[in-house]
Design a protein around this motif. Structure first.
Motif, PDB file in Angstrom:
ATOM      1  N   VAL B  25      52.228  68.880  48.666  1.00 41.54           N
ATOM      2  CA  VAL B  25      51.558  68.302  49.842  1.00 41.54           C
ATOM      3  C   VAL B  25      52.515  68.383  51.032  1.00 41.54           C
ATOM      4  CG1 VAL B  25      50.158  66.697  48.467  1.00 41.54           C
ATOM      5  CG2 VAL B  25      52.348  65.925  49.366  1.00 41.54           C
ATOM      6  N   SER B  26      52.045  67.963  52.205  1.00 41.75           N
ATOM      7  CA  SER B  26      52.916  68.016  53.384  1.00 41.75           C
ATOM      8  C   SER B  26      53.810  66.769  53.443  1.00 41.75           C
ATOM      9  CB  SER B  26      52.053  68.095  54.644  1.00 41.75           C
ATOM     10  OG  SER B  26      51.337  66.887  54.801  1.00 41.75           O
ATOM     11  N   GLN B  28      54.100  64.900  55.942  1.00 42.98           N
ATOM     12  CA  GLN B  28      53.297  63.873  56.617  1.00 42.98           C
ATOM     13  C   GLN B  28      52.503  63.048  55.594  1.00 42.98           C
ATOM     14  OE1 GLN B  28      49.939  65.299  58.793  1.00 42.98           O
ATOM     15  NE2 GLN B  28      49.693  63.437  59.981  1.00 42.98           N
ATOM     16  N   THR B  29      52.009  63.718  54.556  1.00 41.25           N
ATOM     17  CA  THR B  29      51.235  63.022  53.520  1.00 41.25           C
ATOM     18  C   THR B  29      52.126  62.053  52.747  1.00 41.25           C
ATOM     19  OG1 THR B  29      49.696  64.863  53.364  1.00 41.25           O
ATOM     20  CG2 THR B  29      49.783  63.393  51.469  1.00 41.25           C
ATOM     21  N   ALA B  32      52.796  59.106  54.982  1.00 43.72           N
ATOM     22  CA  ALA B  32      51.628  58.217  55.108  1.00 43.72           C
ATOM     23  C   ALA B  32      51.443  57.364  53.853  1.00 43.72           C
ATOM     24  CB  ALA B  32      50.370  59.048  55.388  1.00 43.72           C
ATOM     25  N   LYS B  37      49.686  53.864  54.612  1.00 39.55           N
ATOM     26  CA  LYS B  37      48.619  54.227  55.552  1.00 39.55           C
ATOM     27  C   LYS B  37      47.556  55.059  54.870  1.00 39.55           C
ATOM     28  CE  LYS B  37      51.011  53.666  59.807  1.00 39.55           C
ATOM     29  NZ  LYS B  37      51.531  54.211  61.011  1.00 39.55           N
ATOM     30  N   TYR B  38      47.899  55.581  53.705  1.00 36.28           N
ATOM     31  CA  TYR B  38      46.940  56.416  52.973  1.00 36.28           C
ATOM     32  C   TYR B  38      47.127  56.201  51.468  1.00 36.28           C
ATOM     33  CZ  TYR B  38      44.694  60.510  50.995  1.00 36.28           C
ATOM     34  OH  TYR B  38      43.901  61.336  50.246  1.00 36.28           O
ATOM     35  N   PRO B  40      46.561  57.717  47.900  1.00 36.25           N
ATOM     36  CA  PRO B  40      46.233  59.043  47.334  1.00 36.25           C
ATOM     37  C   PRO B  40      45.102  58.964  46.310  1.00 36.25           C
ATOM     38  CG  PRO B  40      48.222  58.182  46.331  1.00 36.25           C
ATOM     39  CD  PRO B  40      47.842  57.214  47.422  1.00 36.25           C
TER      40      PRO B  40
END
Lengths: 131, 66
Positions: B25-26, B28-29, B32, B37-38, B40
């Motif tokens: 993944v990036s 940024q992921t 996050a 913030k995210y 998975p």
């Protein structure tokens, strides 16, 4: 531009985008010629569709290669751009029924540009949420 | 959902970039997810747990505030 840093899918997308823009402006130029034959005018109008279809395949390939967060960001960007464009189009349609609108300023021929513009705004908003 | 990814990553002296590379993944992921913030999806959550040699429950815990 250093094209070695762009992925093969990115290079395909870039080539398709350049070809699409070139054929679009060529079509506009041909269609502005007074007295051009009808078959030529129809052909000119349809030619940009092929590079756009190619561009679309590159966009889909790029979306498939994205990780789950980037896919979600793209979905949120479209989730903003699509309904806002629909509301603007609907409002213009209703206004057109209410009052005569100047066709050169508010024509549907110009409104198509709203979707990509709102998509990039949506993309910036969605990216900022996960930063 | 709360997670211990930053703690586990720093214990192993791993950068976000390196972890992102292992997960496919990036950066940024990873950032996050670390910052809550995210959340998975399950396949990525299992992949993260596997990288650290832990179970999903050892890495992720429900956030009682939500």
């Amino acid at each position: 531009m250093d094209t070695t840093r762009i992925s093969p899918v990115g290079r395909r997308g870039l080539a398709a985008a350049v070809l699409f823009v070139a054929t679009f402006f060529a079509a506009r130029m041909i269609l502005s010629i007074e007295g051009a034959d009808m078959p030529l005018r129809i052909l000119a109008a349809l030619i940009p569709v092929a590079p756009f279809a190619w561009l679309l395949t590159a966009i889909v390939a790029r979306l498939k290669a994205m990780d789950e967060l980037e896919q979600r960001i793209q979905l949120e960007a479209l989730g903003i751009a699509f309904p806002v464009t629909m509301v603007i189009l609907m409002t213009l349609g209703l206004l057109e029924l209410a009052v005569p609108l100047p066709p050169e300023d508010l024509s549907y021929r110009h409104v198509w540009a709203l979707l990509p513009m709102l998509y990039f705004i949506g993309l910036a908003l969605a990216r900022s949420r996960y930063r | 959902m709360k997670n211990r990814i930053r703690e586990l990553r720093e214990t192993r002296q791993m950068s976000q970039e390196e972890l992102a590379g292992k997960l496919g993944v990036s950066r940024q992921t990873v950032n996050a997810i670390e910052n809550d913030k995210y959340d998975p999806m399950l396949p990525l959550a299992f992949k993260i747990a596997r990288v650290f040699g832990k179970t999903v429950e050892e890495v992720f815990t429900p956030d009682k505030r939500r």
